[in-house]
Scaffold this motif. Sequence first.
Motif, short mmCIF file in Angstrom:
data_model
loop_
_atom_site.label_atom_id
_atom_site.label_comp_id
_atom_site.label_asym_id
_atom_site.label_seq_id
_atom_site.Cartn_x
_atom_site.Cartn_y
_atom_site.Cartn_z
N MET A 234 0.86 -1.18 0.00
CA MET A 234 0.00 0.00 0.00
C MET A 234 0.90 1.23 0.00
O MET A 234 1.81 1.34 0.80
CB MET A 234 -0.89 -0.01 1.24
N GLU A 235 0.59 2.14 -0.92
CA GLU A 235 1.38 3.36 -1.02
C GLU A 235 0.46 4.56 -1.25
O GLU A 235 -0.49 4.47 -2.02
CB GLU A 235 2.37 3.24 -2.18
N ILE A 236 0.74 5.66 -0.56
CA ILE A 236 -0.01 6.90 -0.76
C ILE A 236 0.82 7.81 -1.64
O ILE A 236 2.00 8.04 -1.37
CB ILE A 236 -0.36 7.56 0.59
N GLN A 237 0.18 8.31 -2.70
CA GLN A 237 0.86 9.16 -3.68
C GLN A 237 -0.06 10.30 -4.09
O GLN A 237 -1.28 10.20 -3.96
CB GLN A 237 1.19 8.36 -4.95
N ASN A 238 0.54 11.34 -4.66
CA ASN A 238 -0.27 12.36 -5.32
C ASN A 238 -0.87 11.76 -6.58
O ASN A 238 -0.22 10.99 -7.29
CB ASN A 238 0.58 13.57 -5.72
#
Length: 168
Positions: free
Chosen positions: A1-5
């Motif tokens: 899981m990764e949070i990105q713009n």
Amino acid sequence: MEIQNSINKDIEEIFRLYKIATDFQKSKYIVHWPEFELNLVQTEISENRQWKIVIDNKIACVWATAFSDPQIWEERNNDSAVYIHRIASNPEFRGQNLVQHIAEWSKQYAFNNGKKFVRMDTVGENPGLINYYIKCGFTFLGLSKLKNTDTLPAHYYDATVSLFQIEL
């Protein structure tokens, strides 16, 4: 899981997730999201305020952030806060506590940007949603009748909102 713009090539998927969320809202509640303007999302992307959670190279969830929300938060807008808007989840990833991940991420994001609060609102009084957001770490601040909604999306017109915050 990764949070990105989010990026411009995500726009089609962002609007697909908004439609899924709106269709769900229509099936359960009287108030639902309007169709959002393309330029709103494009502006958020260009200002690095539109976000996504990516799982297995798929967008699992999207949301937007702002550092000001005066029409909803009125005098409280003077506080140093980050505001979360329009969380929409991909149904393939439901049940994975994505809002909990957003809440945890938003605390670090607020801290990194010198903010003291993470805030969010929902239109109406939905006890199930209120309890869910409390479970995700938000404090329910109560209901607020909006006074000046002329530049807000249509679902805010003549609305009462539920207000939430996390204090850092």
